[in-house]
Design a protein around this motif. Structure first.
Motif, PDB file in Angstrom:
ATOM      1  N   ASN A  75      42.306  -7.293  35.544  1.00  0.00           N
ATOM      2  CA  ASN A  75      43.197  -8.307  35.421  1.00  0.00           C
ATOM      3  C   ASN A  75      44.452  -8.426  36.080  1.00  0.00           C
ATOM      4  N   GLY A  76      45.245  -7.312  35.638  1.00  0.00           N
ATOM      5  CA  GLY A  76      46.333  -7.247  36.279  1.00  0.00           C
ATOM      6  C   GLY A  76      46.506  -7.290  37.688  1.00  0.00           C
ATOM      7  N   ILE A  77      45.728  -6.377  38.424  1.00  0.00           N
ATOM      8  CA  ILE A  77      45.657  -6.167  39.873  1.00  0.00           C
ATOM      9  C   ILE A  77      45.339  -7.692  40.431  1.00  0.00           C
ATOM     10  N   TYR A  78      44.183  -8.337  39.773  1.00  0.00           N
ATOM     11  CA  TYR A  78      43.898  -9.781  40.132  1.00  0.00           C
ATOM     12  C   TYR A  78      45.148 -10.646  40.155  1.00  0.00           C
ATOM     13  N   GLY A  79      45.636 -10.784  39.148  1.00  0.00           N
ATOM     14  CA  GLY A  79      46.754 -11.615  38.821  1.00  0.00           C
ATOM     15  C   GLY A  79      47.909 -11.181  39.793  1.00  0.00           C
ATOM     16  N   LYS A  80      48.268 -10.119  40.139  1.00  0.00           N
ATOM     17  CA  LYS A  80      49.425  -9.740  40.840  1.00  0.00           C
ATOM     18  C   LYS A  80      48.987 -10.159  42.410  1.00  0.00           C
TER      19      LYS A  80
END
Length: 104
Positions: A75-80
């Motif tokens: 989720n952090g990767i896609y959010g970034k």
């Protein structure tokens, strides 16, 4: 009308509040599940303390922790990626091809 970046921030804030509340609840429940309750002489013979529930709960908690960490990383990767795409091309998916590719 709400833009995609505003919608994303709203979802992100709501999700973080939920995750914080959930992790606090898990910490409280796991702390009480593995603590040794003081027993009296009569209670000792009739019931077992939560300490004797076996390793199943500990194994489940470890597995859940690994799964949650993996989801948080994804989720952090896609959010970034979403944030970077919005900064580069704007919040409109029709005009911002990079953002449209990430969202679908």
């Amino acid at each position: 009308a709400i833009t995609i970046s505003q919608h994303y921030l709203l979802i992100k804030n709501t999700t973080m509040k939920f995750i914080n509340a959930l992790s606090l609840a898990c910490l409280v429940s796991s702390a009480s599940a593995f603590s040794v309750a003081p027993t009296t002489a009569t209670a000792r013979s009739t019931s077992l303390s939560p300490l004797f529930m076996g390793r199943a709960a500990a194994v489940r908690a470890a597995t859940k922790g690994k799964t949650d960490a993996k989801k948080a990383k994804t989720n952090g990767i896609y959010g970034k990626k979403i944030i970077m795409a919005v900064k580069q091309g704007g919040p409109d998916t029709d005009a911002n091809r990079q953002l449209a590719d990430i969202i679908k």
